[in-house]
Scaffold this motif. Structure first.
Motif, PDB file in Angstrom:
ATOM      1  N   ALA A  69      13.346   8.085   5.101  1.00 20.26           N
ATOM      2  CA  ALA A  69      13.080   9.102   6.126  1.00 20.26           C
ATOM      3  C   ALA A  69      13.857  10.383   5.834  1.00 20.26           C
ATOM      4  CB  ALA A  69      13.421   8.562   7.513  1.00 20.26           C
ATOM      5  N   LYS A  70      15.118  10.240   5.451  1.00 21.55           N
ATOM      6  CA  LYS A  70      15.947  11.417   5.132  1.00 21.55           C
ATOM      7  C   LYS A  70      15.417  12.139   3.899  1.00 21.55           C
ATOM      8  CE  LYS A  70      20.219   9.788   7.205  1.00 21.55           C
ATOM      9  NZ  LYS A  70      21.560   9.245   6.989  1.00 21.55           N
ATOM     10  N   TRP A  71      15.038  11.391   2.880  1.00 19.71           N
ATOM     11  CA  TRP A  71      14.539  12.012   1.655  1.00 19.71           C
ATOM     12  C   TRP A  71      13.232  12.756   1.908  1.00 19.71           C
ATOM     13  CZ3 TRP A  71      15.425   7.271  -2.037  1.00 19.71           C
ATOM     14  CH2 TRP A  71      16.793   7.149  -2.286  1.00 19.71           C
ATOM     15  N   PHE A  72      12.339  12.161   2.686  1.00 23.33           N
ATOM     16  CA  PHE A  72      11.087  12.855   2.985  1.00 23.33           C
ATOM     17  C   PHE A  72      11.349  14.111   3.818  1.00 23.33           C
ATOM     18  CE2 PHE A  72       8.766   8.699   2.164  1.00 23.33           C
ATOM     19  CZ  PHE A  72       8.200   9.142   0.987  1.00 23.33           C
ATOM     20  N   GLU A  73      12.324  14.033   4.706  1.00 22.58           N
ATOM     21  CA  GLU A  73      12.688  15.228   5.473  1.00 22.58           C
ATOM     22  C   GLU A  73      13.221  16.317   4.535  1.00 22.58           C
ATOM     23  OE1 GLU A  73      14.944  16.323   9.620  1.00 22.58           O
ATOM     24  OE2 GLU A  73      15.773  14.695   8.417  1.00 22.58           O
ATOM     25  N   VAL A  83      10.823  10.551  -4.948  1.00 20.24           N
ATOM     26  CA  VAL A  83       9.499   9.988  -4.644  1.00 20.24           C
ATOM     27  C   VAL A  83       9.295   8.677  -5.405  1.00 20.24           C
ATOM     28  CG1 VAL A  83       7.019  10.373  -4.970  1.00 20.24           C
ATOM     29  CG2 VAL A  83       8.453  12.213  -4.044  1.00 20.24           C
ATOM     30  N   THR A  84       9.654   8.676  -6.669  1.00 19.54           N
ATOM     31  CA  THR A  84       9.507   7.466  -7.490  1.00 19.54           C
ATOM     32  C   THR A  84      10.369   6.330  -6.944  1.00 19.54           C
ATOM     33  OG1 THR A  84       9.013   8.797  -9.433  1.00 19.54           O
ATOM     34  CG2 THR A  84       9.774   6.546  -9.827  1.00 19.54           C
ATOM     35  N   ARG A  85      11.574   6.669  -6.542  1.00 20.41           N
ATOM     36  CA  ARG A  85      12.476   5.629  -6.010  1.00 20.41           C
ATOM     37  C   ARG A  85      11.935   5.053  -4.701  1.00 20.41           C
ATOM     38  NH1 ARG A  85      18.966   5.881  -5.139  1.00 20.41           N
ATOM     39  NH2 ARG A  85      19.150   3.803  -4.288  1.00 20.41           N
ATOM     40  N   VAL A  86      11.424   5.916  -3.819  1.00 16.77           N
ATOM     41  CA  VAL A  86      10.848   5.414  -2.567  1.00 16.77           C
ATOM     42  C   VAL A  86       9.697   4.450  -2.876  1.00 16.77           C
ATOM     43  CG1 VAL A  86       9.562   6.021  -0.483  1.00 16.77           C
ATOM     44  CG2 VAL A  86      11.539   7.395  -1.153  1.00 16.77           C
ATOM     45  N   ALA A  87       8.801   4.847  -3.763  1.00 14.77           N
ATOM     46  CA  ALA A  87       7.658   3.987  -4.099  1.00 14.77           C
ATOM     47  C   ALA A  87       8.139   2.637  -4.652  1.00 14.77           C
ATOM     48  CB  ALA A  87       6.751   4.688  -5.098  1.00 14.77           C
ATOM     49  N   ARG A  88       9.130   2.671  -5.523  1.00 10.44           N
ATOM     50  CA  ARG A  88       9.658   1.414  -6.081  1.00 10.44           C
ATOM     51  C   ARG A  88      10.285   0.548  -5.000  1.00 10.44           C
ATOM     52  NH1 ARG A  88      12.519   4.011 -11.292  1.00 10.44           N
ATOM     53  NH2 ARG A  88      10.645   4.281 -12.545  1.00 10.44           N
ATOM     54  N   MET A 132       0.824  -1.208   0.000  1.00 11.16           N
ATOM     55  CA  MET A 132       0.000   0.000   0.000  1.00 11.16           C
ATOM     56  C   MET A 132       0.859   1.260   0.000  1.00 11.16           C
ATOM     57  SD  MET A 132      -2.884  -1.266  -0.401  1.00 11.16           S
ATOM     58  CE  MET A 132      -3.742   0.285  -0.401  1.00 11.16           C
ATOM     59  N   ALA A 133       2.013   1.218   0.666  1.00  9.91           N
ATOM     60  CA  ALA A 133       2.905   2.388   0.700  1.00  9.91           C
ATOM     61  C   ALA A 133       3.372   2.744  -0.701  1.00  9.91           C
ATOM     62  CB  ALA A 133       4.102   2.129   1.614  1.00  9.91           C
ATOM     63  N   ALA A 134       3.699   1.749  -1.493  1.00 11.85           N
ATOM     64  CA  ALA A 134       4.153   2.011  -2.861  1.00 11.85           C
ATOM     65  C   ALA A 134       3.081   2.758  -3.645  1.00 11.85           C
ATOM     66  CB  ALA A 134       4.517   0.697  -3.551  1.00 11.85           C
ATOM     67  N   VAL A 135       1.848   2.334  -3.505  1.00  7.83           N
ATOM     68  CA  VAL A 135       0.731   2.975  -4.206  1.00  7.83           C
ATOM     69  C   VAL A 135       0.425   4.337  -3.589  1.00  7.83           C
ATOM     70  CG1 VAL A 135      -1.738   2.768  -4.693  1.00  7.83           C
ATOM     71  CG2 VAL A 135      -0.261   0.768  -4.886  1.00  7.83           C
TER      72      VAL A 135
END
Length: 175
Positions: free
Chosen positions: A145-149, A54-59, A32-35
């Motif tokens: 976490a770092k990327w979202f920050e 963002v794309t990399r995190v989802a993948r 669900m996180a990926a979506v």
């Protein structure tokens, strides 16, 4: 009842039904996180760098789901998307007005997840197969976490902190 991630893990790892339920929840959560990540950021103008993060995190969340699915399968359990209440996300009552709001919410969620993953990986009594999977996931979640920050602001992090605390309480985690 609230407890620390270590207290939660100590109770879960010795209860077969709770452990299998939690692993199924993890599979569901990663899928669900990926979506959810893709959908949440879809309507926002982002620089090429920000969009690629963002794309990399989802993948990578999808990869985590695959690894957890394999873990379940190897334990004789069929992985599946569950029809379940999203306790954390329901309690957070997410305001996704801006990309910075989305990133702040995601940062808080990833930071919370890191607590649990570290409890699992650092516990010498964690089953080897479980430790191996979450040891692979850990460095990726640290990056997330770092990327979202990076994608948010201190003001947005502060704005969503009380909602995050409500989500933690919904999960029974110490705030």
């Amino acid at each position: 009842m609230t407890r620390t991630s270590q207290e939660w893990w100590d109770a879960t790892k010795h209860n077969h039904q709770a452990l299998v339920k939690w692993l199924k929840d993890q599979y569901h959560g990663e899928r669900m996180a990926a979506v959810r990540i893709d959908q949440a950021f879809k309507g926002f103008e982002l620089s090429i760098l920000r969009r690629s993060l963002v794309t990399r995190v989802a993948r990578e969340e999808a990869v985590h789901a695959r690894w957890i699915g394999e873990l379940l399968y190897n334990r004789g359990v069929e992985p599946a998307i569950l029809d379940k209440e999203e306790r954390y996300w329901s309690a957070v009552g997410v305001d996704m007005s801006t990309a910075e709001d989305v990133a702040a919410i995601a940062h808080h969620a990833e930071t919370m997840r890191l607590e649990r993953i570290r409890a699992i990986v650092e516990d010498p009594h964690t089953a080897d197969d479980i430790r191996a999977v979450f040891k692979r996931i850990l460095p990726m979640e640290v990056k997330h976490a770092k990327w979202f920050e990076f994608l948010t602001t201190p003001q947005h992090l502060a704005k969503h902190l009380d909602n995050h605390k409500a989500g933690r309480q919904a999960l029974g985690l110490v705030v």
